[in-house]
Design a protein around this motif. Sequence first.
Motif, PDB file in Angstrom:
ATOM      1  N   ALA A  50      -5.251 -17.058   7.123  1.00 30.07           N
ATOM      2  CA  ALA A  50      -5.249 -17.412   8.542  1.00 30.07           C
ATOM      3  C   ALA A  50      -6.645 -17.804   9.011  1.00 30.07           C
ATOM      4  O   ALA A  50      -6.803 -18.755   9.784  1.00 30.07           O
ATOM      5  N   ALA A  51      -7.651 -17.089   8.539  1.00 26.18           N
ATOM      6  CA  ALA A  51      -9.029 -17.414   8.914  1.00 26.18           C
ATOM      7  C   ALA A  51      -9.422 -18.784   8.376  1.00 26.18           C
ATOM      8  O   ALA A  51     -10.069 -19.575   9.081  1.00 26.18           O
ATOM      9  N   ASP A  52      -9.023 -19.078   7.149  1.00 31.44           N
ATOM     10  CA  ASP A  52      -9.316 -20.393   6.571  1.00 31.44           C
ATOM     11  C   ASP A  52      -8.610 -21.502   7.348  1.00 31.44           C
ATOM     12  O   ASP A  52      -9.203 -22.547   7.621  1.00 31.44           O
TER      13      ASP A  52
ATOM     14  N   ASP B  30       2.698   7.967 -12.754  1.00 34.58           N
ATOM     15  CA  ASP B  30       3.713   7.282 -11.965  1.00 34.58           C
ATOM     16  C   ASP B  30       4.688   8.226 -11.275  1.00 34.58           C
ATOM     17  O   ASP B  30       5.902   8.061 -11.346  1.00 34.58           O
ATOM     18  N   GLY B  31       4.170   9.201 -10.557  1.00 32.45           N
ATOM     19  CA  GLY B  31       5.010  10.082  -9.759  1.00 32.45           C
ATOM     20  C   GLY B  31       5.380   9.407  -8.452  1.00 32.45           C
ATOM     21  O   GLY B  31       4.959   8.284  -8.171  1.00 32.45           O
ATOM     22  N   PRO B  32       6.163  10.074  -7.622  1.00 39.64           N
ATOM     23  CA  PRO B  32       6.586   9.474  -6.355  1.00 39.64           C
ATOM     24  C   PRO B  32       5.419   9.136  -5.426  1.00 39.64           C
ATOM     25  O   PRO B  32       5.437   8.100  -4.761  1.00 39.64           O
ATOM     26  N   ALA B  33       4.409   9.989  -5.395  1.00 41.93           N
ATOM     27  CA  ALA B  33       3.249   9.710  -4.537  1.00 41.93           C
ATOM     28  C   ALA B  33       2.480   8.497  -5.059  1.00 41.93           C
ATOM     29  O   ALA B  33       1.979   7.682  -4.280  1.00 41.93           O
ATOM     30  N   GLU B  34       2.385   8.381  -6.371  1.00 41.75           N
ATOM     31  CA  GLU B  34       1.680   7.236  -6.968  1.00 41.75           C
ATOM     32  C   GLU B  34       2.421   5.933  -6.659  1.00 41.75           C
ATOM     33  O   GLU B  34       1.803   4.923  -6.346  1.00 41.75           O
ATOM     34  N   LYS B  35       3.741   5.970  -6.747  1.00 39.00           N
ATOM     35  CA  LYS B  35       4.525   4.773  -6.443  1.00 39.00           C
ATOM     36  C   LYS B  35       4.369   4.390  -4.968  1.00 39.00           C
ATOM     37  O   LYS B  35       4.235   3.209  -4.647  1.00 39.00           O
ATOM     38  N   ALA B  36       4.381   5.374  -4.091  1.00 36.07           N
ATOM     39  CA  ALA B  36       4.186   5.097  -2.662  1.00 36.07           C
ATOM     40  C   ALA B  36       2.792   4.533  -2.414  1.00 36.07           C
ATOM     41  O   ALA B  36       2.619   3.594  -1.635  1.00 36.07           O
ATOM     42  N   GLY B  37       1.806   5.102  -3.089  1.00 36.71           N
ATOM     43  CA  GLY B  37       0.437   4.602  -2.952  1.00 36.71           C
ATOM     44  C   GLY B  37       0.302   3.173  -3.445  1.00 36.71           C
ATOM     45  O   GLY B  37      -0.411   2.360  -2.841  1.00 36.71           O
ATOM     46  N   GLN B  38       0.987   2.862  -4.537  1.00 38.48           N
ATOM     47  CA  GLN B  38       0.940   1.498  -5.071  1.00 38.48           C
ATOM     48  C   GLN B  38       1.565   0.511  -4.086  1.00 38.48           C
ATOM     49  O   GLN B  38       1.058  -0.584  -3.894  1.00 38.48           O
ATOM     50  N   LYS B  39       2.654   0.921  -3.448  1.00 44.53           N
ATOM     51  CA  LYS B  39       3.272   0.054  -2.440  1.00 44.53           C
ATOM     52  C   LYS B  39       2.323  -0.170  -1.273  1.00 44.53           C
ATOM     53  O   LYS B  39       2.242  -1.274  -0.729  1.00 44.53           O
ATOM     54  N   MET B  40       1.591   0.877  -0.890  1.00 43.29           N
ATOM     55  CA  MET B  40       0.609   0.730   0.192  1.00 43.29           C
ATOM     56  C   MET B  40      -0.520  -0.197  -0.233  1.00 43.29           C
ATOM     57  O   MET B  40      -0.989  -1.028   0.557  1.00 43.29           O
TER      58      MET B  40
ATOM     59  N   LEU C  88     -13.176 -12.440   7.703  1.00 42.85           N
ATOM     60  CA  LEU C  88     -13.366 -12.472   6.252  1.00 42.85           C
ATOM     61  C   LEU C  88     -13.993 -11.176   5.753  1.00 42.85           C
ATOM     62  O   LEU C  88     -13.650 -10.693   4.667  1.00 42.85           O
ATOM     63  N   LEU C  89     -14.882 -10.592   6.544  1.00 39.15           N
ATOM     64  CA  LEU C  89     -15.484  -9.314   6.169  1.00 39.15           C
ATOM     65  C   LEU C  89     -14.424  -8.219   6.117  1.00 39.15           C
ATOM     66  O   LEU C  89     -14.397  -7.430   5.168  1.00 39.15           O
ATOM     67  N   ILE C  90     -13.554  -8.189   7.096  1.00 38.04           N
ATOM     68  CA  ILE C  90     -12.472  -7.201   7.102  1.00 38.04           C
ATOM     69  C   ILE C  90     -11.563  -7.407   5.886  1.00 38.04           C
ATOM     70  O   ILE C  90     -11.180  -6.440   5.219  1.00 38.04           O
ATOM     71  N   ALA C  91     -11.250  -8.651   5.588  1.00 42.54           N
ATOM     72  CA  ALA C  91     -10.403  -8.938   4.431  1.00 42.54           C
ATOM     73  C   ALA C  91     -11.075  -8.484   3.138  1.00 42.54           C
ATOM     74  O   ALA C  91     -10.425  -7.916   2.255  1.00 42.54           O
ATOM     75  N   ALA C  92     -12.374  -8.711   3.032  1.00 43.66           N
ATOM     76  CA  ALA C  92     -13.104  -8.293   1.837  1.00 43.66           C
ATOM     77  C   ALA C  92     -13.119  -6.772   1.703  1.00 43.66           C
ATOM     78  O   ALA C  92     -12.933  -6.229   0.613  1.00 43.66           O
ATOM     79  N   ILE C  93     -13.319  -6.088   2.816  1.00 47.25           N
ATOM     80  CA  ILE C  93     -13.329  -4.623   2.789  1.00 47.25           C
ATOM     81  C   ILE C  93     -11.966  -4.088   2.369  1.00 47.25           C
ATOM     82  O   ILE C  93     -11.872  -3.176   1.545  1.00 47.25           O
ATOM     83  N   LEU C  94     -10.901  -4.662   2.932  1.00 47.96           N
ATOM     84  CA  LEU C  94      -9.550  -4.244   2.547  1.00 47.96           C
ATOM     85  C   LEU C  94      -9.310  -4.489   1.059  1.00 47.96           C
ATOM     86  O   LEU C  94      -8.728  -3.653   0.370  1.00 47.96           O
ATOM     87  N   GLY C  95      -9.753  -5.628   0.587  1.00 51.38           N
ATOM     88  CA  GLY C  95      -9.579  -5.950  -0.833  1.00 51.38           C
ATOM     89  C   GLY C  95     -10.339  -4.998  -1.732  1.00 51.38           C
ATOM     90  O   GLY C  95      -9.804  -4.521  -2.741  1.00 51.38           O
TER      91      GLY C  95
ATOM     92  N   ALA D 125      -1.723  -8.131   3.186  1.00 49.06           N
ATOM     93  CA  ALA D 125      -2.296  -8.273   4.527  1.00 49.06           C
ATOM     94  C   ALA D 125      -3.670  -8.923   4.447  1.00 49.06           C
ATOM     95  O   ALA D 125      -4.007  -9.797   5.251  1.00 49.06           O
ATOM     96  N   SER D 126      -4.455  -8.506   3.465  1.00 50.36           N
ATOM     97  CA  SER D 126      -5.793  -9.069   3.288  1.00 50.36           C
ATOM     98  C   SER D 126      -5.709 -10.560   2.977  1.00 50.36           C
ATOM     99  O   SER D 126      -6.461 -11.361   3.534  1.00 50.36           O
ATOM    100  N   ASP D 127      -4.781 -10.926   2.102  1.00 53.47           N
ATOM    101  CA  ASP D 127      -4.601 -12.337   1.763  1.00 53.47           C
ATOM    102  C   ASP D 127      -4.144 -13.136   2.980  1.00 53.47           C
ATOM    103  O   ASP D 127      -4.615 -14.256   3.200  1.00 53.47           O
TER     104      ASP D 127
END
Length: 66
Positions: A52-54, A28-38, A8-15, A45-47
């Motif tokens: 899974a932890a719950d 909204d350039g190409p790098a921004e769009k790629a960053g948004q996808k990441m 849960l701590l890892i999930a919180a940090i990721l969030g 992944a955090s969710d």
Amino acid sequence: MIKKTSTLLIAAILGLTTVALAACDSDDGPAEKAGQKMDDAADNASDAVSDAADDASDAIDDATDN
């Protein structure tokens, strides 16, 4: 119980990291769009880790109740 807490701590940090990155200027350039996808992938992944932890915690609670 420690594994659940660390998960849960890892999930919180990721969030929180995702929120911090999402707060940046929205050009909204190409790098921004790629960053948004990441960011979206990190949120998903955090969710998933949190869910899974719950589920694992509920299963352990059910197993120890019997």
